[in-house]
Design a protein around this motif. Structure first.
Motif, PDB file in Angstrom:
ATOM      1  N   LEU A 140       0.831  -1.204   0.000  1.00  0.00           N
ATOM      2  CA  LEU A 140       0.000   0.000   0.000  1.00  0.00           C
ATOM      3  C   LEU A 140       0.869   1.259   0.000  1.00  0.00           C
ATOM      4  N   PHE A 141       1.941   1.231   0.789  1.00  0.00           N
ATOM      5  CA  PHE A 141       2.801   2.411   0.881  1.00  0.00           C
ATOM      6  C   PHE A 141       3.496   2.695  -0.448  1.00  0.00           C
ATOM      7  N   MET A 142       4.027   1.670  -1.104  1.00  0.00           N
ATOM      8  CA  MET A 142       4.708   1.880  -2.372  1.00  0.00           C
ATOM      9  C   MET A 142       3.739   2.364  -3.439  1.00  0.00           C
ATOM     10  N   PHE A 143       2.481   1.959  -3.338  1.00  0.00           N
ATOM     11  CA  PHE A 143       1.450   2.481  -4.237  1.00  0.00           C
ATOM     12  C   PHE A 143       1.294   3.984  -4.031  1.00  0.00           C
ATOM     13  N   VAL A 144       1.269   4.426  -2.775  1.00  0.00           N
ATOM     14  CA  VAL A 144       1.158   5.859  -2.474  1.00  0.00           C
ATOM     15  C   VAL A 144       2.415   6.597  -2.937  1.00  0.00           C
ATOM     16  N   VAL A 145       3.588   6.008  -2.726  1.00  0.00           N
ATOM     17  CA  VAL A 145       4.834   6.638  -3.177  1.00  0.00           C
ATOM     18  C   VAL A 145       4.801   6.845  -4.682  1.00  0.00           C
ATOM     19  N   GLY A 146       4.335   5.851  -5.418  1.00  0.00           N
ATOM     20  CA  GLY A 146       4.216   5.989  -6.864  1.00  0.00           C
ATOM     21  C   GLY A 146       3.291   7.128  -7.257  1.00  0.00           C
ATOM     22  N   MET A 147       2.193   7.299  -6.503  1.00  0.00           N
ATOM     23  CA  MET A 147       1.272   8.397  -6.812  1.00  0.00           C
ATOM     24  C   MET A 147       1.885   9.754  -6.490  1.00  0.00           C
ATOM     25  N   GLU A 148       2.766   9.812  -5.499  1.00  0.00           N
ATOM     26  CA  GLU A 148       3.409  11.089  -5.167  1.00  0.00           C
ATOM     27  C   GLU A 148       4.389  11.524  -6.254  1.00  0.00           C
ATOM     28  N   LEU A 149       4.885  10.574  -7.034  1.00  0.00           N
ATOM     29  CA  LEU A 149       5.808  10.912  -8.126  1.00  0.00           C
ATOM     30  C   LEU A 149       4.986  11.189  -9.375  1.00  0.00           C
ATOM     31  N   ARG A 150       4.939  12.432  -9.792  1.00  0.00           N
ATOM     32  CA  ARG A 150       4.160  12.801 -10.969  1.00  0.00           C
ATOM     33  C   ARG A 150       5.093  13.027 -12.148  1.00  0.00           C
ATOM     34  N   LEU A 151       4.848  12.288 -13.217  1.00  0.00           N
ATOM     35  CA  LEU A 151       5.730  12.356 -14.378  1.00  0.00           C
ATOM     36  C   LEU A 151       5.744  13.744 -14.995  1.00  0.00           C
ATOM     37  N   SER A 152       4.631  14.474 -14.886  1.00  0.00           N
ATOM     38  CA  SER A 152       4.587  15.825 -15.455  1.00  0.00           C
ATOM     39  C   SER A 152       5.586  16.740 -14.758  1.00  0.00           C
ATOM     40  N   ASP A 153       5.771  16.558 -13.437  1.00  0.00           N
ATOM     41  CA  ASP A 153       6.744  17.380 -12.710  1.00  0.00           C
ATOM     42  C   ASP A 153       8.163  17.095 -13.194  1.00  0.00           C
ATOM     43  N   ILE A 154       8.449  15.826 -13.460  1.00  0.00           N
ATOM     44  CA  ILE A 154       9.781  15.465 -13.955  1.00  0.00           C
ATOM     45  C   ILE A 154       9.976  16.000 -15.372  1.00  0.00           C
ATOM     46  N   ARG A 155       8.905  15.939 -16.182  1.00  0.00           N
ATOM     47  CA  ARG A 155       9.003  16.348 -17.578  1.00  0.00           C
ATOM     48  C   ARG A 155       9.347  17.833 -17.711  1.00  0.00           C
ATOM     49  N   ARG A 156       8.879  18.659 -16.754  1.00  0.00           N
ATOM     50  CA  ARG A 156       9.142  20.096 -16.838  1.00  0.00           C
ATOM     51  C   ARG A 156      10.634  20.409 -16.695  1.00  0.00           C
ATOM     52  N   GLN A 157      11.348  19.597 -15.929  1.00  0.00           N
ATOM     53  CA  GLN A 157      12.779  19.826 -15.734  1.00  0.00           C
ATOM     54  C   GLN A 157      13.533  18.536 -16.062  1.00  0.00           C
ATOM     55  N   LEU A 158      13.154  17.938 -17.195  1.00  0.00           N
ATOM     56  CA  LEU A 158      13.619  16.590 -17.517  1.00  0.00           C
ATOM     57  C   LEU A 158      15.132  16.519 -17.642  1.00  0.00           C
ATOM     58  N   LYS A 159      15.709  17.455 -18.381  1.00  0.00           N
ATOM     59  CA  LYS A 159      17.140  17.387 -18.650  1.00  0.00           C
ATOM     60  C   LYS A 159      17.949  17.474 -17.357  1.00  0.00           C
ATOM     61  N   GLY A 160      17.699  18.529 -16.593  1.00  0.00           N
ATOM     62  CA  GLY A 160      18.458  18.705 -15.352  1.00  0.00           C
ATOM     63  C   GLY A 160      18.181  17.604 -14.348  1.00  0.00           C
ATOM     64  N   SER A 161      16.911  17.184 -14.216  1.00  0.00           N
ATOM     65  CA  SER A 161      16.552  16.152 -13.240  1.00  0.00           C
ATOM     66  C   SER A 161      17.252  14.840 -13.538  1.00  0.00           C
ATOM     67  N   LEU A 162      17.261  14.423 -14.816  1.00  0.00           N
ATOM     68  CA  LEU A 162      17.878  13.147 -15.175  1.00  0.00           C
ATOM     69  C   LEU A 162      19.386  13.183 -14.949  1.00  0.00           C
ATOM     70  N   ILE A 163      20.022  14.257 -15.378  1.00  0.00           N
ATOM     71  CA  ILE A 163      21.487  14.334 -15.241  1.00  0.00           C
ATOM     72  C   ILE A 163      21.875  14.336 -13.768  1.00  0.00           C
ATOM     73  N   ILE A 164      21.200  15.168 -12.976  1.00  0.00           N
ATOM     74  CA  ILE A 164      21.569  15.277 -11.557  1.00  0.00           C
ATOM     75  C   ILE A 164      21.248  13.992 -10.817  1.00  0.00           C
ATOM     76  N   SER A 165      20.043  13.428 -11.049  1.00  0.00           N
ATOM     77  CA  SER A 165      19.651  12.222 -10.313  1.00  0.00           C
ATOM     78  C   SER A 165      20.524  11.035 -10.690  1.00  0.00           C
ATOM     79  N   HIS A 166      20.824  10.872 -11.984  1.00  0.00           N
ATOM     80  CA  HIS A 166      21.641   9.732 -12.402  1.00  0.00           C
ATOM     81  C   HIS A 166      23.077   9.867 -11.920  1.00  0.00           C
ATOM     82  N   SER A 167      23.583  11.081 -11.872  1.00  0.00           N
ATOM     83  CA  SER A 167      24.927  11.268 -11.314  1.00  0.00           C
ATOM     84  C   SER A 167      24.941  10.931  -9.832  1.00  0.00           C
TER      85      SER A 167
END
Length: 750
Positions: A140-167
């Protein structure tokens, strides 16, 4: 329906009662002559024997599966809430306290200090039940965690988010490989192969706890800033990447051959294509349908839970753990705030408050800190912590600087990404369950998780302190520049109150086309809300006031904060940003709402019956004392600027405005009252004390004195403007005046 009269209903009830007693007595008499069976018969016994039977029955139920489980849950929840409260007082996330509570209830402390009580409450044969419930709670908790992550928020800062998070993932992952190679032979060779061990160590060093980070961002009031949004999108991208990596690692670790691993990964790709190509579009359509509704049907909720279990089963069958399936279903939920908030409200409280503490204790029961019993183990703990911090903070900082972020934001990002918390425990629990992580290494990594998560807030406070020293002069110049115009802080609770206060501010301060600088502040007092709730509360709270500001052509800034200390938060903002005027409502005590008036009258009745101390204690337990407390005097005494407090009686556009002038100092309110009368095109009436009347008072055109009695309310008055001192001396103590009071603006000019 005809009204029943007379004694007939009572007589009918007596007849039915006597008939039932007679039937019971007759049945027992007839049954007494039957042959005895193996069923125990009721018999008369002595008092001592009866009490022994009672205690034996109680002991039996205590040792039953359900009885023992309920006692375990009770002990776990009490310990988790207590430690969560303690850590919150230490300015740490409550979840860290709950993790520590789980460790303390395990063999590391409770098992050592009270071994008999420990084995009584947590016997080894009962632990599978606790683990089973905790695993379901994690789904149940991981289901809620998944809902807290919104792909639209990541898409707005996709380039910087991916580079920083993957590093921030790859650098600690790579740095952990030599350490894994060094310790494998001594600690893990008898448990598993090197590849699964090294991969699990790497992912454990790399993960960030998005839920804990989101609450830290909220508590630091960064949710709507560039840094806050970048931090959340970076953590979200990192979480998605880390869980995809974890799924692949589990598939590799749980497969018997390379070809079997290939099949697992192939079906993982098929599963992901179905989730994002079929399930997500269907849910997006459903989200549009439910966007304007306040509830979601039981049928829809039932479908979501069926899909949740189905997704979890599929990933479990693919050797990728059920938690990954729950996480992915939450990720493809509709991104409409209303839809997600309704679903999280149904799931999150049960998952967070009931099941997660069970998981913490389940982890704590597996964590034996006594295994860290040698200098070598403590050195190993230091190395793991060093690699985790240097890899995460350093990798994030370097990547953020490469993406053009300032040194200040980059170091903040590094500190935020170092938060591991609950997500780390989930990864470690999976590794321990799969017998990839030995008990000693598991204990070291659990302690490393606690240390790195606890480090986050001190690191943030240290960075804040350094930045304040470096930027103090710059901030002082900036504040002086901002102070050139009239700055107003408008603090409101209910959305309708915000509209009313903005309307008042416009009438009170606008001079022609010149508007004041207005900042609208709304504070949510529940610090445990998630990012979805915060966004929904922001939209609901600021929507009406932003619409009113547009209609009034009033420029407005918004400030949304989360704090359980409303008054001190407002005071801090007034001091730091140097406002000229604070506009607030009078609160529940003087509200015209029927529910508020009833709450106040019930409070006064309880005060008469049980005393003020008992009432305050009860209100504190119910978390309503702060809402009922009179905040008026607090702001008048402590605010560094002028204060306006509105007692609203359906305030709109007053046609009759009355200004009360009792002392010479009250003349400072006159320009405000004149501006308000001019903006409303109405006549200003004055109630003047004899002292000011004798001293002579210059009236403008359209102004007139209507009375010299400060205890009177002129007929037709729709808005009264009075000083804070006159309110305390006359109005607040006069129940007759309060009962007939129109909308009243209490001004304290400094």
């Amino acid at each position: 329906m005809p009204k029943q009269r007379g004694l007939w209903p009572f007589v009918f009830y007596i007849i039915v009662l006597l008939a039932s007693v007679a039937a019971l007595w007759g049945t027992l008499r007839l049954g007494g002559g039957l042959a005895e069976s193996s069923t125990p018969q009721l018999a008369a016994t002595s008092g001592a024997r009866a009490f022994d039977d009672f205690t034996a029955s109680v002991q039996h139920h205590l040792q039953s599966t359900i009885g023992l489980l309920l006692i375990q849950i009770l002990v776990i929840l009490m310990a988790a809430r207590m430690m969560g409260w303690i850590f919150r007082k230490l300015r740490q996330p409550a979840v860290i306290g709950e993790i520590v509570a789980g460790i303390l209830l395990g063999p590391s402390l409770f098992g050592r200090l009270a071994p008999e009580a420990f084995t009584t409450i947590f016997p080894s044969e009962s632990l599978p039940n606790v683990q089973l419930l905790s695993n379901f709670g994690l789904i149940l908790f991981m289901f809620v965690v998944g809902m807290e992550l919104r792909l639209s928020d990541i898409r707005r800062q996709l380039k910087g988010s991916l580079i920083i998070s993957h590093s921030g993932i790859f650098l600690p992952f790579v740095l952990s490989l030599p350490l894994s190679y060094t310790i494998y032979t001594e600690y893990a060779a008898s448990y598993t192969g090197f590849v699964p061990f090294a991969l699990f160590i790497g992912i454990a060093m790399s993960i960030t706890a998005f839920p804990v980070l989101a609450r830290i961002i909220q508590e630091n009031n960064l949710l709507r800033t560039h840094l806050g949004k970048l931090s959340l999108s970076t953590a979200a991208a990192g979480d998605i990447t880390a869980w995809l990596m974890l799924a692949a690692i589990i598939a590799i670790s749980g497969s018997g051959s390379l070809l079997s691993t290939g099949y697992n990964l192939l079906f993982l790709i098929v599963y992901l294509l179905l989730m994002f190509g079929l399930i997500r579009p269907l849910f997006r359509a459903a989200g549009k349908v439910y966007n304007n509704t306040e509830v979601i049907s039981h049928g829809m909720v039932g479908v979501i839970f069926i899909l949740l279990l189905l997704s979890s089963i599929i990933t479990e069958l693919l050797s990728m753990h059920a938690l990954f399936g729950a996480f992915m279903l939450g990720l493809v939920m509709p991104e409409d705030l209303s839809f997600r908030k309704i679903i999280t409200d149904k799931v999150e409280d049960v998952a967070l408050l009931l099941f997660l503490p069970l998981f913490f204790v389940s982890s704590g029961l597996q964590t034996e800190l006594g295994l860290i019993d040698s200098p070598e183990m403590w050195i190993l703990l230091g190395l793991f912590t060093l690699v985790a911090v240097v890899g995460k903070v350093g990798g994030t900082y370097i990547a953020a600087r490469a993406c053009g972020e300032s040194p200040k934001n980059s170091i903040y990002l590094g500190a935020f990404m170092n938060t591991r918390g609950l997500m780390e425990l989930v990864v470690l629990g999976i590794g321990y369950e799969m017998r990839i992580l030995p008990p000693a290494i598991y204990a070291v990594l659990v302690l490393m998780t606690v240390i790195t998560t606890v480090m986050t807030m001190p690191m943030v406070h240290f960075i804040n302190w350094v930045n304040k020293i470096l930027e103090r002069r710059h901030d002082r110049i900036e504040q002086l520049d901002k102070a050139s115009g009239l700055k107003v802080l408008l603090s409101f609770g209910r959305p309708s109150s915000g509209v009313t206060l903005l309307r008042l501010t416009d009438q009170l301060l606008r001079r022609g086309e010149v508007h004041p600088h207005v900042t609208a502040l709304h504070i949510t007092t529940d610090q445990d809300i998630n990012s979805i709730d915060a966004d929904k509360y922001f939209a609901d709270s600021f929507g009406p006031i932003l619409a009113e500001a547009e209609q009034l052509a009033q420029p407005i800034e918004t400030s949304y904060q989360i704090s359980d200390k409303v008054e001190s938060t407002i005071l801090t903002k007034l001091v730091q940003e140097r406002y000229n005027l604070l506009i607030v409502g009078a609160g529940v005590r003087f509200s015209s709402e029927a529910d508020d008036q009833e709450a106040v009258s019930m409070r006064e009745e309880m005060r008469r019956r049980v005393g003020a101390f008992s009432v305050h204690t009860t209100e504190a337990l119910l978390s309503i004392h702060g809402m009922l407390r009179d905040k008026m005097q607090f702001f008048i005494d402590r605010a560094p600027c002028s204060v306006g407090i509105l007692v609203s009686r359906c305030f709109e556009t007053p046609r009759e405005i009355v200004l009360y002038l009792a002392r010479q100092e009250d003349l400072r309110m006159l320009p405000y009252a004149r501006t308000m009368a001019q903006n409303n095109g109405t006549q200003l009436q004055l109630v003047v004390s004899e002292q000011l009347q004798h001293e002579g008072l210059t009236l403008h055109e359209g102004e007139r004195i209507v009375s010299q009695q400060l205890q009177t309310l002129p007929e037709g008055c729709e808005l009264a403007i009075i000083s804070g001192e006159l309110w305390q001396d006359t109005f607040e103590r006069n129940k007759a005046l309060l009962a007939s009071l129109p909308s009243t603006l209490i001004l304290n000019i400094k």
